[in-house]
Write a protein that holds these residues in place. Structure first.
Motif, PDB file in Angstrom:
ATOM      1  N   ASP A  45      -8.318 -15.667  10.487  1.00 38.69           N
ATOM      2  CA  ASP A  45      -9.650 -15.574   9.902  1.00 38.69           C
ATOM      3  C   ASP A  45      -9.655 -14.896   8.537  1.00 38.69           C
ATOM      4  OD1 ASP A  45     -11.043 -16.790  12.064  1.00 38.69           O
ATOM      5  OD2 ASP A  45     -10.754 -14.947  13.212  1.00 38.69           O
ATOM      6  N   LEU A  83     -12.299  -9.671  15.868  1.00 41.27           N
ATOM      7  CA  LEU A  83     -11.784 -10.997  16.143  1.00 41.27           C
ATOM      8  C   LEU A  83     -12.884 -12.041  16.032  1.00 41.27           C
ATOM      9  CD1 LEU A  83      -9.533  -9.812  19.038  1.00 41.27           C
ATOM     10  CD2 LEU A  83      -8.867 -10.230  16.683  1.00 41.27           C
ATOM     11  N   SER A  84     -13.713 -11.906  14.992  1.00 41.58           N
ATOM     12  CA  SER A  84     -14.752 -12.871  14.606  1.00 41.58           C
ATOM     13  C   SER A  84     -15.854 -13.074  15.634  1.00 41.58           C
ATOM     14  CB  SER A  84     -14.126 -14.215  14.249  1.00 41.58           C
ATOM     15  OG  SER A  84     -13.254 -14.038  13.182  1.00 41.58           O
ATOM     16  N   VAL A  85     -16.040 -12.106  16.512  1.00 40.65           N
ATOM     17  CA  VAL A  85     -17.173 -12.152  17.426  1.00 40.65           C
ATOM     18  C   VAL A  85     -17.960 -10.854  17.261  1.00 40.65           C
ATOM     19  CG1 VAL A  85     -16.036 -13.657  19.098  1.00 40.65           C
ATOM     20  CG2 VAL A  85     -15.850 -11.202  19.355  1.00 40.65           C
ATOM     21  N   ALA A  89     -19.756  -7.814  21.962  1.00 45.12           N
ATOM     22  CA  ALA A  89     -19.063  -8.652  22.943  1.00 45.12           C
ATOM     23  C   ALA A  89     -17.720  -8.053  23.356  1.00 45.12           C
ATOM     24  CB  ALA A  89     -18.837 -10.048  22.378  1.00 45.12           C
ATOM     25  N   ASN A 105      -1.198 -16.147  19.562  1.00 46.92           N
ATOM     26  CA  ASN A 105      -2.641 -16.162  19.801  1.00 46.92           C
ATOM     27  C   ASN A 105      -3.187 -14.824  20.281  1.00 46.92           C
ATOM     28  OD1 ASN A 105      -2.878 -18.914  19.140  1.00 46.92           O
ATOM     29  ND2 ASN A 105      -2.111 -19.457  21.167  1.00 46.92           N
ATOM     30  N   SER A 130      -8.484 -15.538  19.458  1.00 45.32           N
ATOM     31  CA  SER A 130      -9.577 -16.478  19.242  1.00 45.32           C
ATOM     32  C   SER A 130     -10.955 -15.911  19.550  1.00 45.32           C
ATOM     33  CB  SER A 130      -9.360 -17.740  20.073  1.00 45.32           C
ATOM     34  OG  SER A 130      -9.348 -17.402  21.447  1.00 45.32           O
ATOM     35  N   ASN A 131     -11.042 -14.999  20.547  1.00 43.79           N
ATOM     36  CA  ASN A 131     -12.366 -14.511  20.940  1.00 43.79           C
ATOM     37  C   ASN A 131     -12.440 -13.016  21.207  1.00 43.79           C
ATOM     38  OD1 ASN A 131     -11.155 -14.210  23.439  1.00 43.79           O
ATOM     39  ND2 ASN A 131     -12.085 -16.047  24.297  1.00 43.79           N
ATOM     40  N   GLY A 132     -11.327 -12.318  21.117  1.00 44.61           N
ATOM     41  CA  GLY A 132     -11.335 -10.870  21.309  1.00 44.61           C
ATOM     42  C   GLY A 132     -11.359 -10.399  22.743  1.00 44.61           C
ATOM     43  N   ASN A 133     -11.321 -11.306  23.702  1.00 41.55           N
ATOM     44  CA  ASN A 133     -11.334 -10.884  25.103  1.00 41.55           C
ATOM     45  C   ASN A 133     -10.040 -10.159  25.454  1.00 41.55           C
ATOM     46  OD1 ASN A 133     -13.839 -12.005  25.594  1.00 41.55           O
ATOM     47  ND2 ASN A 133     -12.983 -13.939  26.338  1.00 41.55           N
TER      48      ASN A 133
END
Length: 181
Positions: A45, A83-85, A89, A105, A130-133
Motif C-alpha cells: 500500500d 494495514l489499510s483498514v 477494526a 502476505n 491484506s486486512n490486518g486481522n
C-alpha cells in the motif's frame, strides 16, 4: 522481499515506498506521544508501518488513540490506519511493539505485549497484510521479543524468553513463517 537493515532497507524505502523528493520530508510530522521502536515499509500500500509505545499518533489530524501499532502516510505522517483498514477494526495491542517484519502476505510483530484485543499473543504475533486481522497462529512464548529478522523463510528473533511452542529456547529462536520451531 523481507525487511532488511541498513542500505538495503533504505533502498526499499527509496524505491518502493517514498515517491517524493527528500526535501519534502520537512512536511512529515507524525506527532507521536511516545517512543517509536520500529518502522517497516508496507510496500503493498506504499505506507509506513510504525510500532512503539504510544497511545496517539497521526500528524495533522485530530489525535485519536492508536495503541502501539499503526500505519502512516509516508509524506505527511498522517494516520492512515493499520494495514489499510480503519483502526477500530484492529484490536489494540496491550504493550509496546519493538520490532516489525513484512514477509509475503503477513506482518510479524514482536514486543512486550500479551494480547491483541482479546486474542492472547505473548511477545510475537502475525497479522494478515491484506486486512490486518490477527491470525490464529500463536508462537507460545513465555516472554518478550526485542528484535527479529527474516532470513529466507525463517524468522530469527531475540528477547527475554525461555519457551517457544513448548520447546526450550533461551532468548534466541528461529521459526518458519508458520511459527513452527
Amino acid at each position: 522481499n523481507p525487511r532488511q537493515r541498513g542500505a538495503a532497507f533504505g533502498d526499499i524505502l527509496a524505491d518502493s515506498l517514498l515517491p517524493f523528493q527528500a526535501d519534502s520530508l520537512l512536511g512529515f510530522d507524525a506527532r507521536s506521544n511516545g517512543p517509536i521502536y520500529s518502522i517497516c515499509p508496507d510496500t503493498l500500500d506504499h505506507l509506513i508501518i510504525v510500532g512503539g509505545d504510544f497511545s496517539s499518533i497521526g500528524g495533522s489530524i485530530d489525535f485519536d488513540y492508536h495503541f502501539n501499532l499503526t500505519e502512516l502516510h509516508p509524506s505527511s505522517g498522517d494516520f492512515v490506519g493499520i494495514l489499510s483498514v480503519p483502526w477500530t477494526a484492529i484490536p489494540n495491542v496491550n504493550g509496546p511493539i519493538r520490532t516489525i517484519c513484512v514477509f509475503g502476505n503477513y506482518v510479524y510483530v514482536g514486543g512486550d505485549f500479551t494480547a491483541f484485543g482479546t486474542l492472547q499473543r505473548k511477545g510475537l504475533a502475525r497479522l494478515a497484510l491484506s486486512n490486518g486481522n490477527v491470525t490464529s497462529m500463536n508462537a507460545g512464548l513465555d516472554g518478550t521479543v526485542h528484535d527479529m529478522e527474516m532470513i529466507g523463510t525463517r524468522i530469527y528473533f531475540g528477547g527475554n524468553f525461555s519457551i517457544v511452542a513448548t520447546r526450550s529456547r533461551h532468548n534466541l529462536a528461529c521459526v518458519d513463517t508458520n511459527l513452527n520451531v
